[in-house]
Design a protein around this motif. Structure first.
Motif, PDB file in Angstrom:
ATOM      1  N   LYS A  17      40.493  39.578  44.330  1.00  0.00           N
ATOM      2  CA  LYS A  17      40.953  40.943  44.742  1.00  0.00           C
ATOM      3  C   LYS A  17      41.826  41.582  44.053  1.00  0.00           C
ATOM      4  N   PHE A  18      42.946  40.803  43.741  1.00  0.00           N
ATOM      5  CA  PHE A  18      44.400  41.391  43.125  1.00  0.00           C
ATOM      6  C   PHE A  18      43.599  42.024  41.514  1.00  0.00           C
ATOM      7  N   LEU A  19      43.124  41.472  40.902  1.00  0.00           N
ATOM      8  CA  LEU A  19      42.844  41.727  39.487  1.00  0.00           C
ATOM      9  C   LEU A  19      42.013  43.111  39.762  1.00  0.00           C
ATOM     10  N   ASN A  20      40.860  42.870  40.768  1.00  0.00           N
ATOM     11  CA  ASN A  20      39.920  44.138  40.930  1.00  0.00           C
ATOM     12  C   ASN A  20      40.725  45.420  41.287  1.00  0.00           C
ATOM     13  N   ALA A  21      41.629  45.173  42.177  1.00  0.00           N
ATOM     14  CA  ALA A  21      42.338  46.326  42.965  1.00  0.00           C
ATOM     15  C   ALA A  21      43.053  47.030  41.725  1.00  0.00           C
ATOM     16  N   HIS A  22      43.555  46.183  40.739  1.00  0.00           N
ATOM     17  CA  HIS A  22      44.383  46.936  39.819  1.00  0.00           C
ATOM     18  C   HIS A  22      43.622  47.070  38.619  1.00  0.00           C
ATOM     19  N   ASN A  23      42.355  47.084  38.749  1.00  0.00           N
ATOM     20  CA  ASN A  23      41.256  47.392  37.431  1.00  0.00           C
ATOM     21  C   ASN A  23      41.596  46.641  36.410  1.00  0.00           C
ATOM     22  N   ILE A  24      41.807  45.153  36.640  1.00  0.00           N
ATOM     23  CA  ILE A  24      42.026  44.598  35.419  1.00  0.00           C
ATOM     24  C   ILE A  24      40.834  43.909  35.345  1.00  0.00           C
ATOM     25  N   LYS A  25      40.199  44.112  33.859  1.00  0.00           N
ATOM     26  CA  LYS A  25      38.980  43.483  33.599  1.00  0.00           C
ATOM     27  C   LYS A  25      38.996  41.922  33.342  1.00  0.00           C
TER      28      LYS A  25
END
Length: 108
Positions: A17-25
């Protein structure tokens, strides 16, 4: 970037969720669907050490014999991937284990 873990793990859900929220692939690799190979696990051990890599609070760990607990091996861990603390995040040459927003903040 690759994240290793188990999709139904709460910590994995938070990290994703954190990575997706920050648009980190990142690529997610589920231990149960795509078992680790020995060389990947060895690279985790070489970088982190057994103490950091093994989840001593897991049910799997608690069910090991005392002898197994004192002699964690690649073979034992490959057979029981839930012994591995989650998530394991591989970013280039860096490998980190576990999740907290603070520890992931440098990825933003």
């Amino acid at each position: 970037m690759k994240m290793y873990g188990i999709k139904n793990c709460d910590t994995i859900k938070k990290a994703r969720k954190f990575l997706n929220a920050h648009n980190i692939k990142f690529e997610f690799i589920d231990f149960r669907d795509q078992p680790l190979d020995e060389s990947t696990l060895q690279s985790f051990v070489n970088t982190l050490g057994w103490d950091s890599l093994i989840n001593k609070r897991s049910t799997t760990y608690r069910n090991l014999t005392d002898t197994q607990k004192h002699n964690i091996t690649l073979e034992l861990t490959l057979k029981n991937p839930t012994l591995i603390k989650r998530p394991v995040l591989v970013t280039g040459a860096s490998i980190r284990v576990g999740f907290s927003e603070k520890s992931y903040s440098d990825l933003i």
